[in-house]
Structures are given as C-alpha cells and as structure tokens.
Design a protein around this motif. Sequence first.
Motif, PDB file in Angstrom:
ATOM      1  N   ASP A  75      -0.991  -7.021  -7.004  1.00 31.92           N
ATOM      2  CA  ASP A  75      -1.636  -8.258  -6.572  1.00 31.92           C
ATOM      3  C   ASP A  75      -1.266  -8.494  -5.115  1.00 31.92           C
ATOM      4  OD1 ASP A  75       0.984  -9.206  -6.551  1.00 31.92           O
ATOM      5  OD2 ASP A  75       0.793 -10.198  -8.487  1.00 31.92           O
ATOM      6  N   SER A  76      -1.616  -9.641  -4.589  1.00 30.55           N
ATOM      7  CA  SER A  76      -1.394  -9.914  -3.165  1.00 30.55           C
ATOM      8  C   SER A  76      -0.098 -10.661  -2.885  1.00 30.55           C
ATOM      9  CB  SER A  76      -2.571 -10.723  -2.607  1.00 30.55           C
ATOM     10  OG  SER A  76      -2.711 -11.947  -3.307  1.00 30.55           O
ATOM     11  N   ALA A  77       0.706 -10.918  -3.915  1.00 38.58           N
ATOM     12  CA  ALA A  77       1.947 -11.668  -3.732  1.00 38.58           C
ATOM     13  C   ALA A  77       2.958 -10.851  -2.938  1.00 38.58           C
ATOM     14  CB  ALA A  77       2.526 -12.068  -5.088  1.00 38.58           C
ATOM     15  N   ARG A  78       3.948 -11.559  -2.353  1.00 34.45           N
ATOM     16  CA  ARG A  78       5.008 -10.924  -1.597  1.00 34.45           C
ATOM     17  C   ARG A  78       6.278 -10.901  -2.428  1.00 34.45           C
ATOM     18  NH1 ARG A  78       2.758  -8.040   2.519  1.00 34.45           N
ATOM     19  NH2 ARG A  78       1.075  -9.264   3.475  1.00 34.45           N
ATOM     20  N   TYR A  79       6.986  -9.773  -2.366  1.00 34.88           N
ATOM     21  CA  TYR A  79       8.162  -9.592  -3.195  1.00 34.88           C
ATOM     22  C   TYR A  79       9.341  -9.113  -2.357  1.00 34.88           C
ATOM     23  CZ  TYR A  79       4.667  -9.726  -6.926  1.00 34.88           C
ATOM     24  OH  TYR A  79       3.649 -10.093  -7.765  1.00 34.88           O
ATOM     25  N   PHE A  80      10.509  -9.048  -3.000  1.00 36.20           N
ATOM     26  CA  PHE A  80      11.704  -8.581  -2.309  1.00 36.20           C
ATOM     27  C   PHE A  80      11.946  -7.092  -2.507  1.00 36.20           C
ATOM     28  CE2 PHE A  80      12.806 -12.994  -1.672  1.00 36.20           C
ATOM     29  CZ  PHE A  80      13.553 -12.961  -0.498  1.00 36.20           C
ATOM     30  N   TYR A  81      11.747  -6.596  -3.706  1.00 28.07           N
ATOM     31  CA  TYR A  81      11.990  -5.177  -3.955  1.00 28.07           C
ATOM     32  C   TYR A  81      10.753  -4.328  -3.682  1.00 28.07           C
ATOM     33  CZ  TYR A  81      16.358  -6.496  -6.301  1.00 28.07           C
ATOM     34  OH  TYR A  81      17.617  -6.985  -6.586  1.00 28.07           O
ATOM     35  N   VAL A  82       9.612  -4.949  -3.688  1.00 26.16           N
ATOM     36  CA  VAL A  82       8.339  -4.223  -3.581  1.00 26.16           C
ATOM     37  C   VAL A  82       7.808  -4.311  -2.154  1.00 26.16           C
ATOM     38  CG1 VAL A  82       5.958  -4.129  -4.409  1.00 26.16           C
ATOM     39  CG2 VAL A  82       7.819  -4.658  -6.004  1.00 26.16           C
ATOM     40  N   ASP A  83       7.658  -3.160  -1.504  1.00 29.00           N
ATOM     41  CA  ASP A  83       7.194  -3.133  -0.115  1.00 29.00           C
ATOM     42  C   ASP A  83       5.714  -2.809   0.029  1.00 29.00           C
ATOM     43  OD1 ASP A  83       9.402  -2.444   2.555  1.00 29.00           O
ATOM     44  OD2 ASP A  83       9.986  -3.406   0.684  1.00 29.00           O
ATOM     45  N   PHE A  84       5.130  -2.148  -0.964  1.00 29.29           N
ATOM     46  CA  PHE A  84       3.768  -1.648  -0.827  1.00 29.29           C
ATOM     47  C   PHE A  84       2.823  -2.385  -1.768  1.00 29.29           C
ATOM     48  CE2 PHE A  84       6.717   1.664   0.374  1.00 29.29           C
ATOM     49  CZ  PHE A  84       6.209   2.112   1.585  1.00 29.29           C
ATOM     50  N   HIS A  85       1.539  -2.407  -1.395  1.00 24.34           N
ATOM     51  CA  HIS A  85       0.530  -3.114  -2.173  1.00 24.34           C
ATOM     52  C   HIS A  85      -0.652  -2.194  -2.461  1.00 24.34           C
ATOM     53  CE1 HIS A  85       2.848  -6.586  -0.881  1.00 24.34           C
ATOM     54  NE2 HIS A  85       2.177  -7.324  -1.735  1.00 24.34           N
ATOM     55  N   TYR A  86      -1.121  -2.255  -3.694  1.00 23.11           N
ATOM     56  CA  TYR A  86      -2.269  -1.444  -4.092  1.00 23.11           C
ATOM     57  C   TYR A  86      -3.510  -1.832  -3.296  1.00 23.11           C
ATOM     58  CZ  TYR A  86      -6.181   0.188  -6.901  1.00 23.11           C
ATOM     59  OH  TYR A  86      -7.352   0.757  -7.308  1.00 23.11           O
ATOM     60  N   GLN A  87      -3.644  -3.124  -2.941  1.00 25.39           N
ATOM     61  CA  GLN A  87      -4.808  -3.567  -2.168  1.00 25.39           C
ATOM     62  C   GLN A  87      -4.853  -2.925  -0.778  1.00 25.39           C
ATOM     63  OE1 GLN A  87      -2.923  -5.495  -3.944  1.00 25.39           O
ATOM     64  NE2 GLN A  87      -4.126  -6.933  -5.154  1.00 25.39           N
ATOM     65  N   ASP A  88      -3.701  -2.434  -0.330  1.00 27.05           N
ATOM     66  CA  ASP A  88      -3.621  -1.772   0.975  1.00 27.05           C
ATOM     67  C   ASP A  88      -3.112  -0.350   0.775  1.00 27.05           C
ATOM     68  OD1 ASP A  88      -3.766  -1.404   3.682  1.00 27.05           O
ATOM     69  OD2 ASP A  88      -1.924  -2.506   4.144  1.00 27.05           O
ATOM     70  N   ILE A  89      -3.790   0.360  -0.116  1.00 30.61           N
ATOM     71  CA  ILE A  89      -3.335   1.681  -0.528  1.00 30.61           C
ATOM     72  C   ILE A  89      -3.352   2.686   0.625  1.00 30.61           C
ATOM     73  CG2 ILE A  89      -5.606   2.498  -1.278  1.00 30.61           C
ATOM     74  CD1 ILE A  89      -4.221   3.793  -3.670  1.00 30.61           C
ATOM     75  N   LYS A  90      -4.245   2.479   1.583  1.00 24.25           N
ATOM     76  CA  LYS A  90      -4.320   3.385   2.735  1.00 24.25           C
ATOM     77  C   LYS A  90      -3.032   3.326   3.549  1.00 24.25           C
ATOM     78  CE  LYS A  90      -6.449   6.342   5.345  1.00 24.25           C
ATOM     79  NZ  LYS A  90      -6.709   7.714   4.847  1.00 24.25           N
ATOM     80  N   SER A  91      -2.448   2.126   3.664  1.00 18.01           N
ATOM     81  CA  SER A  91      -1.194   1.983   4.422  1.00 18.01           C
ATOM     82  C   SER A  91      -0.060   2.754   3.750  1.00 18.01           C
ATOM     83  CB  SER A  91      -0.818   0.509   4.553  1.00 18.01           C
ATOM     84  OG  SER A  91      -1.752  -0.166   5.362  1.00 18.01           O
ATOM     85  N   LEU A  92      -0.079   2.786   2.415  1.00 20.73           N
ATOM     86  CA  LEU A  92       0.926   3.549   1.681  1.00 20.73           C
ATOM     87  C   LEU A  92       0.822   5.027   2.017  1.00 20.73           C
ATOM     88  CD1 LEU A  92       3.069   3.964  -0.541  1.00 20.73           C
ATOM     89  CD2 LEU A  92       1.224   3.924  -2.217  1.00 20.73           C
ATOM     90  N   HIS A 259      13.498 -10.026   7.055  1.00 16.14           N
ATOM     91  CA  HIS A 259      12.055 -10.230   7.236  1.00 16.14           C
ATOM     92  C   HIS A 259      11.461 -10.840   5.965  1.00 16.14           C
ATOM     93  CE1 HIS A 259      12.438  -7.215  10.551  1.00 16.14           C
ATOM     94  NE2 HIS A 259      11.439  -7.905  11.066  1.00 16.14           N
ATOM     95  N   LYS A 260      11.859 -10.289   4.819  1.00 19.22           N
ATOM     96  CA  LYS A 260      11.328 -10.770   3.535  1.00 19.22           C
ATOM     97  C   LYS A 260      11.810 -12.176   3.229  1.00 19.22           C
ATOM     98  CE  LYS A 260      10.931  -6.116   1.622  1.00 19.22           C
ATOM     99  NZ  LYS A 260      11.284  -5.210   0.507  1.00 19.22           N
ATOM    100  N   THR A 261      13.054 -12.457   3.554  1.00 17.95           N
ATOM    101  CA  THR A 261      13.594 -13.793   3.327  1.00 17.95           C
ATOM    102  C   THR A 261      12.830 -14.837   4.145  1.00 17.95           C
ATOM    103  OG1 THR A 261      15.795 -12.899   2.859  1.00 17.95           O
ATOM    104  CG2 THR A 261      15.673 -15.235   3.463  1.00 17.95           C
ATOM    105  N   GLN A 262      12.579 -14.499   5.406  1.00 16.87           N
ATOM    106  CA  GLN A 262      11.810 -15.424   6.253  1.00 16.87           C
ATOM    107  C   GLN A 262      10.403 -15.630   5.706  1.00 16.87           C
ATOM    108  OE1 GLN A 262      10.031 -14.051   9.980  1.00 16.87           O
ATOM    109  NE2 GLN A 262      11.116 -15.703  11.055  1.00 16.87           N
ATOM    110  N   ARG A 263       9.780 -14.540   5.278  1.00 14.38           N
ATOM    111  CA  ARG A 263       8.404 -14.604   4.791  1.00 14.38           C
ATOM    112  C   ARG A 263       8.286 -15.416   3.506  1.00 14.38           C
ATOM    113  NH1 ARG A 263       7.327  -9.484   5.639  1.00 14.38           N
ATOM    114  NH2 ARG A 263       7.938  -8.786   3.566  1.00 14.38           N
ATOM    115  N   ASN A 264       9.312 -15.354   2.667  1.00 14.96           N
ATOM    116  CA  ASN A 264       9.254 -16.039   1.380  1.00 14.96           C
ATOM    117  C   ASN A 264       9.734 -17.475   1.406  1.00 14.96           C
ATOM    118  OD1 ASN A 264       8.540 -14.170  -1.129  1.00 14.96           O
ATOM    119  ND2 ASN A 264       9.612 -12.892   0.363  1.00 14.96           N
ATOM    120  N   PHE A 265      10.574 -17.835   2.379  1.00 15.48           N
ATOM    121  CA  PHE A 265      11.184 -19.162   2.329  1.00 15.48           C
ATOM    122  C   PHE A 265      10.960 -20.027   3.572  1.00 15.48           C
ATOM    123  CE2 PHE A 265      14.056 -16.605  -0.478  1.00 15.48           C
ATOM    124  CZ  PHE A 265      13.708 -17.237  -1.662  1.00 15.48           C
ATOM    125  N   LEU A 266      10.528 -19.436   4.678  1.00 11.23           N
ATOM    126  CA  LEU A 266      10.421 -20.232   5.914  1.00 11.23           C
ATOM    127  C   LEU A 266       8.965 -20.315   6.391  1.00 11.23           C
ATOM    128  CD1 LEU A 266      13.533 -18.861   7.841  1.00 11.23           C
ATOM    129  CD2 LEU A 266      13.348 -20.954   6.502  1.00 11.23           C
TER     130      LEU A 266
END
Length: 266
Positions: A75-92, A259-266
């Motif tokens: 999905d499009s949510a942001r996570y701490f352990y997960v860096d990659f997204h299926y919606q942006d499979i080309k970037s992977l 980076h992830k902490t800032q993205r999720n909480f700030l």
Amino acid sequence: MINYKSVYFYAPHGEETEEIRKELSELFNRLGISTVESDAEADIIASLGGDGAFLQAVRRSNFRDDCVYLGIAIDSARYFYVDFHYQDIKSLEEAFERDDIDVRNYPALEVKVNDNNPSYCLNEFTLRSSIVRTIKMDVYINDFLFEQFNGDGILVSTPTGSTGYNKSIGGAVVDPLIHAMQVTELASVNNNTHRTLGTSFLLNKDRPLTLLIDKNTDYYPVMSLDNEALSVRNTEKVELRMSDKLIKTLKLKNNTFWHKTQRNFL
C-alpha cells in the motif's frame, strides 16, 4: 553489493498477494535472483506488507543472521522496517541495478522465560498481569536488585522498537546505532508504600535485566514478543538481554532511521 542469488517471499495475505508475488519474482529473475519456496534456502527473505508482515517474516524464519531481509509495502503507507513499495516497483529494480541499497543491522532482544530456550524479538517485549489488579515483581540489573515494581506491567524495547508502543507511553526514541534496550513502566504505583524510578531507562548490551514475579499472587502474566503472544504457564522469572544476533535488512541509501522518524512524526 553482495551477489544475492535467491529470494523467498513471505506473503501472509495469501491469494490477495499472489499476483504481486509473481510480478516481483519476474523482477528479481531479471536481476539474476531466482525465487525459492523455502526461507531456509534464500539469500533474501522479502516480506509483502507493512511492518507487521516484516516482523512476522523475521520470526517465521527464526531470526536468521546469515541472510538479508527486505520489506516491500503493498500500500502507500510509510513504515519503519519497510523501505520499498510495490506501487513504485521500478524504483526497487533500479535500486538493485544501481547498487543504491545498503545493509542495516538491527539488534534483536533475547527473552528467556523460566528455564526455557530463549526467544527473540525485534521490536519489544511486554509483560502484564492477566487479572484486574497490578502485578508485583523484583527488577534486577545484572545481579543487583534495582527496584520492586508494582503496576500494570513492564515493556522492554529495542532501539528500532522505541518508536512504537514505547514512545506512546512516554519512552524515548533511541538511535539504532546504540546497542541498548529500553525499560519502560506501564502505570507504576508510586506512593509511601511502593516506589519505582518512574521513568524509562536504557541498559547497554552488557547489562542483562531479570524480572522475578511475586509468587504470593497467581498473576498468570500475559507476555508478548513483537506482535505475537508468548504462552508460558507458571511464569516465575524472565531474563532479557540484547542479543549478539543482528538482523540484516536491505534499505535505500540516504533513508535512515531518523529520516523515517521525521516523516512519521513531524
């Protein structure tokens, strides 16, 4: 980058993620990485889903420290352990082709209940009473009786687990480069009879923590490791320490824990 040869997909949603798994298998095949049907055979163990799926993948494969783990969100949510997204499979795919990935080491927490074999967790361990009353326990640091706890329970988190349940009850966010566990109280009782530190504290990897449950009352403690319950009858003692086991995880470069902490909480 290490020459990875095989990948195993942990897909807890079954048929819902079958098409995604097939597409990702084709992607890794183009990269020269074959798909295998057993996590024991894989150089890469890839979870499909959020942080919960990632934690399950690590647990189901027995916290292997001789492979790397990869989290792929569906999905499009942001996570701490997960860096990659299926919606942006080309970037992977491009990240692997350009060698634009790093390996991050996550320390695991070792938990030993009574004289049973140790279990591990990547986020946190919790212990609380299963009856409607506070639980009493002696808290030892090394062999030193630090405090006599009376309250709802105790949570012990790893640095990466510090941003979850621990943060929500007033614990500090800890840099994963600090190999330490954080001890946080759950609603401790503090009065003229009972006294605890009243704040969370950090213990480095050389300082084990021991919890001795008061046996004057049958508390039947409820315990959890990450997102799963730990079922042990007649719990008397719990020993915790930071393990030497390091969980290797593939991540994007320039996408740190902070980076992830800032993205999720700030």
